[in-house]
Design a protein around this motif. Structure first.
Motif, PDB file in Angstrom:
ATOM      1  N   LEU A 198     -17.430 -67.165  35.311  1.00 56.47           N
ATOM      2  CA  LEU A 198     -17.985 -68.250  34.497  1.00 56.47           C
ATOM      3  C   LEU A 198     -17.536 -68.079  33.051  1.00 56.47           C
ATOM      4  CD1 LEU A 198     -21.680 -68.343  35.816  1.00 56.47           C
ATOM      5  CD2 LEU A 198     -19.718 -69.679  36.617  1.00 56.47           C
ATOM      6  N   ASP A 199     -17.230 -69.188  32.385  1.00 60.91           N
ATOM      7  CA  ASP A 199     -16.862 -69.170  30.972  1.00 60.91           C
ATOM      8  C   ASP A 199     -18.139 -69.190  30.126  1.00 60.91           C
ATOM      9  OD1 ASP A 199     -14.129 -69.247  31.573  1.00 60.91           O
ATOM     10  OD2 ASP A 199     -14.141 -71.438  31.685  1.00 60.91           O
ATOM     11  N   ILE A 200     -18.150 -68.391  29.049  1.00 53.13           N
ATOM     12  CA  ILE A 200     -19.321 -68.276  28.179  1.00 53.13           C
ATOM     13  C   ILE A 200     -18.904 -68.577  26.745  1.00 53.13           C
ATOM     14  CG2 ILE A 200     -21.149 -66.751  27.344  1.00 53.13           C
ATOM     15  CD1 ILE A 200     -20.568 -65.010  29.850  1.00 53.13           C
ATOM     16  N   THR A 201     -19.549 -69.551  26.122  1.00 56.23           N
ATOM     17  CA  THR A 201     -19.335 -69.820  24.698  1.00 56.23           C
ATOM     18  C   THR A 201     -20.694 -69.892  24.023  1.00 56.23           C
ATOM     19  OG1 THR A 201     -19.284 -72.218  25.079  1.00 56.23           O
ATOM     20  CG2 THR A 201     -17.170 -71.063  25.055  1.00 56.23           C
ATOM     21  N   VAL A 202     -20.750 -69.456  22.764  1.00 55.89           N
ATOM     22  CA  VAL A 202     -21.996 -69.431  22.016  1.00 55.89           C
ATOM     23  C   VAL A 202     -21.741 -70.032  20.638  1.00 55.89           C
ATOM     24  CG1 VAL A 202     -21.644 -67.121  21.070  1.00 55.89           C
ATOM     25  CG2 VAL A 202     -23.976 -67.930  21.479  1.00 55.89           C
ATOM     26  N   SER A 203     -22.798 -70.459  19.955  1.00 61.64           N
ATOM     27  CA  SER A 203     -22.683 -71.176  18.680  1.00 61.64           C
ATOM     28  C   SER A 203     -21.645 -70.547  17.752  1.00 61.64           C
ATOM     29  CB  SER A 203     -24.031 -71.190  17.967  1.00 61.64           C
ATOM     30  OG  SER A 203     -24.995 -71.895  18.707  1.00 61.64           O
ATOM     31  N   ALA A 204     -20.694 -71.359  17.303  1.00 60.50           N
ATOM     32  CA  ALA A 204     -19.700 -70.882  16.346  1.00 60.50           C
ATOM     33  C   ALA A 204     -20.092 -71.238  14.920  1.00 60.50           C
ATOM     34  CB  ALA A 204     -18.332 -71.479  16.677  1.00 60.50           C
ATOM     35  N   THR A 205     -21.001 -72.200  14.750  1.00 56.98           N
ATOM     36  CA  THR A 205     -21.453 -72.601  13.414  1.00 56.98           C
ATOM     37  C   THR A 205     -22.668 -71.769  12.998  1.00 56.98           C
ATOM     38  OG1 THR A 205     -22.818 -74.332  14.410  1.00 56.98           O
ATOM     39  CG2 THR A 205     -20.601 -74.944  13.706  1.00 56.98           C
ATOM     40  N   ASP A 206     -22.934 -71.745  11.701  1.00 57.14           N
ATOM     41  CA  ASP A 206     -24.083 -70.988  11.194  1.00 57.14           C
ATOM     42  C   ASP A 206     -25.393 -71.579  11.721  1.00 57.14           C
ATOM     43  OD1 ASP A 206     -22.303 -69.474   9.799  1.00 57.14           O
ATOM     44  OD2 ASP A 206     -22.770 -70.319   7.822  1.00 57.14           O
ATOM     45  N   VAL A 207     -26.305 -70.677  12.055  1.00 57.83           N
ATOM     46  CA  VAL A 207     -27.658 -71.069  12.468  1.00 57.83           C
ATOM     47  C   VAL A 207     -28.624 -70.612  11.378  1.00 57.83           C
ATOM     48  CG1 VAL A 207     -29.472 -70.776  14.192  1.00 57.83           C
ATOM     49  CG2 VAL A 207     -27.068 -70.878  14.916  1.00 57.83           C
ATOM     50  N   LEU A 208     -29.454 -71.514  10.869  1.00 62.70           N
ATOM     51  CA  LEU A 208     -30.409 -71.179   9.818  1.00 62.70           C
ATOM     52  C   LEU A 208     -31.763 -70.838  10.432  1.00 62.70           C
ATOM     53  CD1 LEU A 208     -29.596 -73.925   7.151  1.00 62.70           C
ATOM     54  CD2 LEU A 208     -28.494 -71.706   7.545  1.00 62.70           C
ATOM     55  N   LEU A 209     -32.296 -69.675  10.048  1.00 64.52           N
ATOM     56  CA  LEU A 209     -33.631 -69.266  10.466  1.00 64.52           C
ATOM     57  C   LEU A 209     -34.587 -69.493   9.300  1.00 64.52           C
ATOM     58  CD1 LEU A 209     -31.701 -67.729  12.489  1.00 64.52           C
ATOM     59  CD2 LEU A 209     -33.516 -66.012  12.670  1.00 64.52           C
ATOM     60  N   ARG A 210     -35.496 -70.447   9.462  1.00 58.84           N
ATOM     61  CA  ARG A 210     -36.415 -70.829   8.383  1.00 58.84           C
ATOM     62  C   ARG A 210     -37.830 -70.339   8.687  1.00 58.84           C
ATOM     63  NH1 ARG A 210     -33.919 -74.246   4.941  1.00 58.84           N
ATOM     64  NH2 ARG A 210     -32.090 -75.415   5.691  1.00 58.84           N
ATOM     65  N   HIS A 211     -38.585 -70.105   7.619  1.00 58.34           N
ATOM     66  CA  HIS A 211     -39.989 -69.712   7.728  1.00 58.34           C
ATOM     67  C   HIS A 211     -40.741 -70.843   8.428  1.00 58.34           C
ATOM     68  CE1 HIS A 211     -43.981 -68.321   6.677  1.00 58.34           C
ATOM     69  NE2 HIS A 211     -43.476 -67.240   6.057  1.00 58.34           N
ATOM     70  N   THR A 212     -41.493 -70.505   9.480  1.00 58.51           N
ATOM     71  CA  THR A 212     -42.153 -71.557  10.251  1.00 58.51           C
ATOM     72  C   THR A 212     -43.263 -72.249   9.474  1.00 58.51           C
ATOM     73  OG1 THR A 212     -43.621 -69.887  11.234  1.00 58.51           O
ATOM     74  CG2 THR A 212     -41.628 -70.477  12.472  1.00 58.51           C
ATOM     75  N   GLN A 213     -43.834 -71.584   8.452  1.00 59.74           N
ATOM     76  CA  GLN A 213     -44.917 -72.184   7.667  1.00 59.74           C
ATOM     77  C   GLN A 213     -44.446 -72.681   6.306  1.00 59.74           C
ATOM     78  OE1 GLN A 213     -47.925 -72.616   9.055  1.00 59.74           O
ATOM     79  NE2 GLN A 213     -47.034 -71.673  10.896  1.00 59.74           N
ATOM     80  N   ALA A 214     -43.338 -72.140   5.802  1.00 62.63           N
ATOM     81  CA  ALA A 214     -42.831 -72.537   4.485  1.00 62.63           C
ATOM     82  C   ALA A 214     -41.316 -72.730   4.570  1.00 62.63           C
ATOM     83  CB  ALA A 214     -43.184 -71.474   3.439  1.00 62.63           C
ATOM     84  N   LEU A 225     -27.648 -66.900  10.535  1.00 68.37           N
ATOM     85  CA  LEU A 225     -27.169 -66.208  11.733  1.00 68.37           C
ATOM     86  C   LEU A 225     -25.787 -66.726  12.082  1.00 68.37           C
ATOM     87  CD1 LEU A 225     -27.530 -64.423  14.283  1.00 68.37           C
ATOM     88  CD2 LEU A 225     -28.683 -66.374  15.359  1.00 68.37           C
ATOM     89  N   ASN A 226     -24.822 -65.818  12.193  1.00 66.38           N
ATOM     90  CA  ASN A 226     -23.469 -66.208  12.602  1.00 66.38           C
ATOM     91  C   ASN A 226     -22.805 -65.025  13.314  1.00 66.38           C
ATOM     92  OD1 ASN A 226     -22.721 -64.500  10.480  1.00 66.38           O
ATOM     93  ND2 ASN A 226     -22.383 -66.200   9.055  1.00 66.38           N
ATOM     94  N   ALA A 227     -21.509 -65.147  13.521  1.00 65.52           N
ATOM     95  CA  ALA A 227     -20.731 -64.107  14.227  1.00 65.52           C
ATOM     96  C   ALA A 227     -21.422 -63.704  15.524  1.00 65.52           C
ATOM     97  CB  ALA A 227     -20.520 -62.893  13.329  1.00 65.52           C
ATOM     98  N   MET A 228     -21.861 -64.697  16.274  1.00 65.07           N
ATOM     99  CA  MET A 228     -22.595 -64.407  17.506  1.00 65.07           C
ATOM    100  C   MET A 228     -21.649 -63.892  18.591  1.00 65.07           C
ATOM    101  SD  MET A 228     -25.495 -67.364  17.619  1.00 65.07           S
ATOM    102  CE  MET A 228     -26.478 -66.348  18.725  1.00 65.07           C
ATOM    103  N   ALA A 229     -22.169 -63.008  19.417  1.00 63.75           N
ATOM    104  CA  ALA A 229     -21.361 -62.366  20.457  1.00 63.75           C
ATOM    105  C   ALA A 229     -22.194 -62.232  21.723  1.00 63.75           C
ATOM    106  CB  ALA A 229     -20.881 -60.994  19.988  1.00 63.75           C
ATOM    107  N   THR A 230     -21.508 -62.133  22.860  1.00 62.93           N
ATOM    108  CA  THR A 230     -22.190 -62.000  24.144  1.00 62.93           C
ATOM    109  C   THR A 230     -21.647 -60.811  24.922  1.00 62.93           C
ATOM    110  OG1 THR A 230     -20.632 -63.469  25.291  1.00 62.93           O
ATOM    111  CG2 THR A 230     -22.597 -64.484  24.311  1.00 62.93           C
ATOM    112  N   LEU A 231     -22.461 -60.350  25.832  1.00 64.06           N
ATOM    113  CA  LEU A 231     -22.062 -59.314  26.785  1.00 64.06           C
ATOM    114  C   LEU A 231     -22.494 -59.770  28.168  1.00 64.06           C
ATOM    115  CD1 LEU A 231     -20.920 -56.388  27.112  1.00 64.06           C
ATOM    116  CD2 LEU A 231     -23.295 -55.606  27.014  1.00 64.06           C
ATOM    117  N   PRO A 232     -21.548 -60.103  29.065  1.00 67.60           N
ATOM    118  CA  PRO A 232     -20.097 -60.003  28.897  1.00 67.60           C
ATOM    119  C   PRO A 232     -19.569 -60.997  27.870  1.00 67.60           C
ATOM    120  CG  PRO A 232     -20.629 -61.149  30.931  1.00 67.60           C
ATOM    121  CD  PRO A 232     -21.923 -60.645  30.396  1.00 67.60           C
TER     122      PRO A 232
END
Length: 315
Positions: free
Chosen positions: A238-254, A262-269
């Motif tokens: 199976l081919d696996i691809t994951v987000s190549a663009t930046d993901v922003l993690l924001r405070h859930t209350q503010a 979050l970037n440079a994402m990697a998978t195993l395998p």
């Protein structure tokens, strides 16, 4: 007085011909990963060593059709004739259709009792016209015609029986987030000039890099994300691809406050993986979490920071 006797010779009476469908021809479960050109599933009458050509993936093997003939002349060759047919989703005749042909029965010959069992093989072919196949059960009917020499009539005879072909197209499979990607408890400082980062490898290793006054302090062990694949074809890459663009993690209350990147994402395998005999695969996910370039030096407020990434797994 003279006596006489007559001996009447009786010919044995043969039972009427019967055709019994012992098992429906079930091509099993297949994935159709593309329909830009014609693809073929060759299903031998043995039910083994299926051959998928083109954009067909065998998810689960079915069974050939199996039939029993009785009441036919003994020790007689039977010629079997079948028209090409089409199978449709739910048997409703709505495209896209699977074409069935290139049948294979082998040699069919009755025994001394006028009986024989045989199995039927066939090829299943996609349209190749670019249309999409539904994930659904597919079915259709065909007429089997049996031609044989009938000694009592000194002529050839034909009898027929309608039989069923069935199977399932399931080109999708299940993806489940078994464990969230979690960077643990952190102390973080953002600055106008520098960024700190925490790299979490898919195998669980971590590496923190601080620059200038920017800081990330990892207070608890982060854990990679785990995505579980199920319902795919066994022993399949199976081919696996994951987000190549930046993901922003924001405070859930503010959410207007400082965020993480979050970037440079990697998978195993990495990039591709092979399913097991059950069509399952476990994928671990990591990435690099960095502080934001802020207008002024700021300590990140306590609380939960969340974001969403995308992982795509395909045949």
């Amino acid at each position: 007085m003279a006596l006489s006797a007559w001996l009447l010779a009786l010919s044995p009476v043969r039972a009427a011909t019967e055709i019994e469908e012992l098992s429906v021809f079930d091509f099993g479960t297949i994935a159709i990963t593309g329909n830009g050109s014609v693809s073929v599933l060759e299903f031998p009458r043995s039910g083994r060593n299926l051959n998928a050509i083109g954009d067909i993936v065998v998810v689960a093997v079915g069974q050939p059709g199996r039939y029993r003939l009785t009441g036919f002349p003994p020790n007689t060759n039977i010629d079997v004739d079948i028209d090409d047919i089409t199978l449709s989703a739910g048997g409703t005749g709505i495209p896209e259709l699977l074409s069935v042909g290139n049948y294979d029965t082998g040699s069919v010959r009755t025994n001394e009792l006028g009986e024989v069992e045989f199995q039927l093989g066939a090829s299943f072919t996609t349209s190749g016209n670019g249309g999409s196949y539904e994930d659904a059960p597919y079915s259709g009917n065909a007429q089997l015609r049996f031609h044989y020499w009938e000694p009592s009539l000194s002529d050839y005879v034909t009898v027929s029986e309608n039989v069923t072909f069935a199977g399932e197209v399931r080109s999708s499979f299940e993806l489940t987030e078994a464990d969230r990607l979690n960077f643990g408890v952190l102390y973080a400082v953002g600055t106008p000039d520098d960024q700190a980062s925490l790299r979490l490898f898919p195998d669980g290793r971590r590496d923190v890099t601080n620059a200038g006054n920017a800081r990330i302090v990892s207070l608890t062990q982060p854990t990679p994300g785990v995505v579980a694949v199920s319902g795919a074809a066994p022993f399949r890459q199976l081919d696996i691809t994951v987000s190549a663009t930046d993901v922003l993690l924001r405070h859930t209350q503010a959410p207007a406050g400082p965020h993480f990147i979050l970037n440079a994402m990697a998978t195993l395998p990495d990039q591709s993986g092979r399913t097991d005999e059950f069509g399952a695969l476990e994928i671990r996910v990591g990435g690099t979490l960095s502080t934001q370039i802020t207008a002024a030096e700021v300590v990140y407020p306590a609380g939960t920071y969340e974001g969403t990434y995308t992982i795509t797994v395909s045949y």
